[in-house]
Design a protein around this motif. Structure first.
Motif, PDB file in Angstrom:
ATOM      1  N   THR A 138       0.982  -1.298   0.042  1.00  0.00           N
ATOM      2  CA  THR A 138       0.052  -0.113   0.146  1.00  0.00           C
ATOM      3  C   THR A 138       0.837   1.248  -0.018  1.00  0.00           C
ATOM      4  O   THR A 138       0.276   2.217  -0.029  1.00  0.00           O
ATOM      5  CB  THR A 138      -1.074   0.021   1.192  1.00  0.00           C
ATOM      6  OG1 THR A 138      -0.073  -0.071   2.310  1.00  0.00           O
ATOM      7  CG2 THR A 138      -1.966  -1.133   1.161  1.00  0.00           C
ATOM      8  N   ASP A 182       3.226   4.668  -1.326  1.00  0.00           N
ATOM      9  CA  ASP A 182       3.376   5.099  -2.529  1.00  0.00           C
ATOM     10  C   ASP A 182       4.475   4.346  -3.403  1.00  0.00           C
ATOM     11  O   ASP A 182       5.619   4.179  -2.976  1.00  0.00           O
ATOM     12  CB  ASP A 182       3.989   6.565  -2.431  1.00  0.00           C
ATOM     13  CG  ASP A 182       2.540   7.330  -1.679  1.00  0.00           C
ATOM     14  OD1 ASP A 182       1.640   6.779  -1.582  1.00  0.00           O
ATOM     15  OD2 ASP A 182       2.768   8.435  -0.818  1.00  0.00           O
ATOM     16  N   PRO A 209      -3.945   9.945  -3.765  1.00  0.00           N
ATOM     17  CA  PRO A 209      -4.646   8.790  -4.094  1.00  0.00           C
ATOM     18  C   PRO A 209      -5.549   8.579  -5.270  1.00  0.00           C
ATOM     19  O   PRO A 209      -5.599   7.358  -5.678  1.00  0.00           O
ATOM     20  CB  PRO A 209      -5.584   8.782  -2.879  1.00  0.00           C
ATOM     21  CG  PRO A 209      -5.954  10.143  -2.555  1.00  0.00           C
ATOM     22  CD  PRO A 209      -4.363  10.789  -2.655  1.00  0.00           C
ATOM     23  N   TRP A 225      -4.070   5.902  -7.863  1.00  0.00           N
ATOM     24  CA  TRP A 225      -4.572   4.681  -7.910  1.00  0.00           C
ATOM     25  C   TRP A 225      -5.966   4.258  -8.498  1.00  0.00           C
ATOM     26  O   TRP A 225      -6.228   3.299  -8.796  1.00  0.00           O
ATOM     27  CB  TRP A 225      -4.835   4.339  -6.364  1.00  0.00           C
ATOM     28  CG  TRP A 225      -3.594   4.324  -5.620  1.00  0.00           C
ATOM     29  CD1 TRP A 225      -3.102   5.273  -4.738  1.00  0.00           C
ATOM     30  CD2 TRP A 225      -2.433   3.216  -5.719  1.00  0.00           C
ATOM     31  NE1 TRP A 225      -1.865   4.930  -4.113  1.00  0.00           N
ATOM     32  CE2 TRP A 225      -1.414   3.651  -4.772  1.00  0.00           C
ATOM     33  CE3 TRP A 225      -2.165   2.255  -6.534  1.00  0.00           C
ATOM     34  CZ2 TRP A 225       0.006   3.116  -4.404  1.00  0.00           C
ATOM     35  CZ3 TRP A 225      -0.858   1.482  -5.914  1.00  0.00           C
ATOM     36  CH2 TRP A 225      -0.045   1.835  -5.406  1.00  0.00           C
TER      37      TRP A 225
END
Length: 285
Positions: A54, A56, A242, A245
């Motif tokens: 999870t 970066d 975010p 993603w």
């Protein structure tokens, strides 16, 4: 540098203090658990069963470094530095990323040392070089942090996960937590025009639920300022968050190309202050 903060570190397996091995290439506890120091200067204190997927990515970290390095979020760094108490010895940044905000705080507090915590090794490769009084450690915010009890005078948490119980544990009595979170106006009109992830209406409620049982709220302030971004800056601000993603790259590129240039954008955040006083309270609900 890592040697500046090793006295605050504990083994993630047995919670014993860590020190350098004789050759200086690793950290080791009295029980024999050993953790290599990367050539970039950071140490990974993740237990062996930790999941690191999870964090970066290298691309997200590069985007963040480029955007923050351009000074677009300088008002956020200045607000954080101004909110830190006058004399501090140890500042912990939980979810530190590249160490940008922690470095700004350390610049304003010449006697302080900083600990950058993040699950992304790509981010901490940069954080380890962000300031001469900063040490960088890979860890998981949702597990016990590899820090001794009461080690931090201040914890920073900027657009990052927050584990209220662990933040309380590592804060000294009377210590301060500074949380930066986006308001619903943050990055408009990009959120609307590009289909980015927005801020839900219950964000303040969730913040209080996460931290209220452990720490006392001590006030908040909103900081809103204008940005004027060219298309490359828009790409980097999208790529570092975010939404990287959750958006289709081809469709996103087309939407960015259709924007005027430069794009007037609003940056808007809430800086919330919490302190560790008294005993933790039971969560309600």
């Amino acid at each position: 540098m890592l040697q500046d903060i090793v006295e605050y570190l504990v083994c993630p397996h047995c919670r014993e203090p860590l020190g350098y091995t004789p050759d200086g290439g690793a950290l080791r506890c009295a029980d024999g658990h050993s953790f290599d120091i990367a050539r970039q200067g950071y140490a990974s204190l993740l237990p062996g069963d930790a999941h690191t997927g999870t964090g970066d990515t290298a691309a997200m970290v590069a985007a963040r470094d480029a955007f923050l390095g351009s000074g677009h979020y300088a008002p956020i760094a200045s607000a954080l530095a101004a909110a830190v108490p006058g004399h501090v010895d140890c500042v912990v940044d939980l979810g530190a990323g590249t160490g940008h905000y922690l470095a700004a705080v350390l610049d304003s507090r010449p006697s302080a040392r900083g600990i950058a915590l993040d699950i992304s090794k790509f981010a901490l490769r940069r954080a380890a070089r962000a300031h001469s009084r900063l040490g960088a450690v890979v860890c998981d915010a949702w597990r016990p942090l590899p820090l001794r009890d009461g080690s931090a005078d201040v914890v920073l948490n900027v657009f990052a996960p927050r584990n209220g119980a662990e933040i309380r544990r590592v804060l000294r009595p009377g210590g301060t937590l500074l949380v930066v979170s986006p308001t619903p106006r943050h990055l408009e009109p990009l959120v609307r025009e590009l289909g980015l992830l927005g801020v839900d209406d219950r964000k303040d409620e969730r913040l209080a639920a996460a931290l209220g049982p452990h720490l006392d709220a001590a006030g908040s302030s909103e900081h809103t300022f204008p940005l004027l971004l060219d298309h490359q800056a828009v790409r980097t601000v999208v790529g570092m968050g975010p939404s990287a993603w959750h958006t289709d790259p081809t469709a996103l590129a087309a939407r960015i190309d259709a924007l005027p240039e430069p794009v007037p954008v609003t940056a808007s955040i809430t800086l919330s202050v919490f302190t560790r006083t008294g005993e933790p309270r039971a969560a309600h609900g």
